[in-house]
Design an enzyme around this catalytic site. Structure first.
Site: not given
Length: 245
Positions: A15, A17, A20, A28, A62-64, A183, A202
């Protein structure tokens, strides 16, 4: 050199990118391109450290919903990265496998995925699992539907619908559950990734954005993992007794 602290199976949500890039006043897509470099470095380090399976969340179901231009750029980056990296994966005995509803991707990308799987399939030292158009809820639903069909057709009794039976119908069947989940990007949630499989994994969260995530930080995550006691419902005393037996 394999690390004594490295888990067998590591799962990562890469997560940050886009953030940044935004922080640097870049588009992006520049962040996603930089993220590819970080991904390459982490894959190589996992292979050197003795990790047997590395699962990366590359594109969620969900990224669509993201802007069409960003999704299109991601598809092109995904395709080009596969073409460029597959030979090196094969040379380093790293197999690649894709999980998720791949039918939603352009046919050209699907063909490249199948080609990459075929070219890297033989006797791997490490398995690289790419979750693409993947969602944990979707994975559980498709497994349950498969079981329901067999029950309806008399191929399976409803008493045989067990944890083990569901495990075998998930897209991760035969891969095994992650030992360590990482993450990046400062968020502390699972975001519909491997919901069933992470039951006893973990968890490790870092504020670093994915392009900033280095092998040094990965080693910190490994050491944090090695310091934890995985009890799986048992007490520490029970574990100590079993190790002394």
């Amino acid at each position: 050199m394999p690390s004594n602290s490295a888990p067998n199976h590591v799962a990562i949500i890469m997560d940050g990118n886009g953030r940044w890039a935004v922080q640097r006043h870049l588009p992006r897509t520049a962040g996603h391109k930089q993220g590819v470099n970080a991904t390459r470095s982490i894959i190589e380090h996992c292979g050197r450290s003795g990790v047997k399976t590395l699962t990366l969340f590359a594109f969620s179901s969900e990224n669509w919903q993201r802007p069409e231009s960003e999704v299109s750029a991601l598809m092109e980056l995904f395709l080009n990265s596969l073409r460029r990296e597959v030979g090196k994966l094969a040379e380093n005995s790293i197999s690649i496998q894709f999980i998720g509803d791949l039918s939603a991707f352009p046919e050209k990308l699907q063909q490249q995925m199948r080609r990459a799987e075929a070219l890297t399939a033989s006797e791997p030292k490490m398995r690289l699992i790419i979750a693409a158009n993947y969602g944990g809820r979707w994975d559980i639903i498709q497994a349950v539907k498969s079981l329901m069909i067999d029950v309806k057709n008399g191929l399976l009794d409803q008493t045989e619908v067990t944890v083990e039976a569901i495990d075998k119908r998930l897209t991760t069947a035969g891969i095994g559950e992650p030992d360590l989940f990482i993450r990046t990007g400062g968020e502390q949630r699972i975001s519909n990734f491997l919901l069933w499989q992470l039951a006893y994994t973990e968890l490790y969260f870092t504020d670093l954005l994915w392009p900033e995530f280095s092998v040094t930080e990965l080693d910190r995550a490994f050491h944090a993992y090695a310091s934890r006691q995985r009890r799986f419902g048992r007490t520490g005393e029970q574990l100590a007794a079993s190790s002394d037996a």
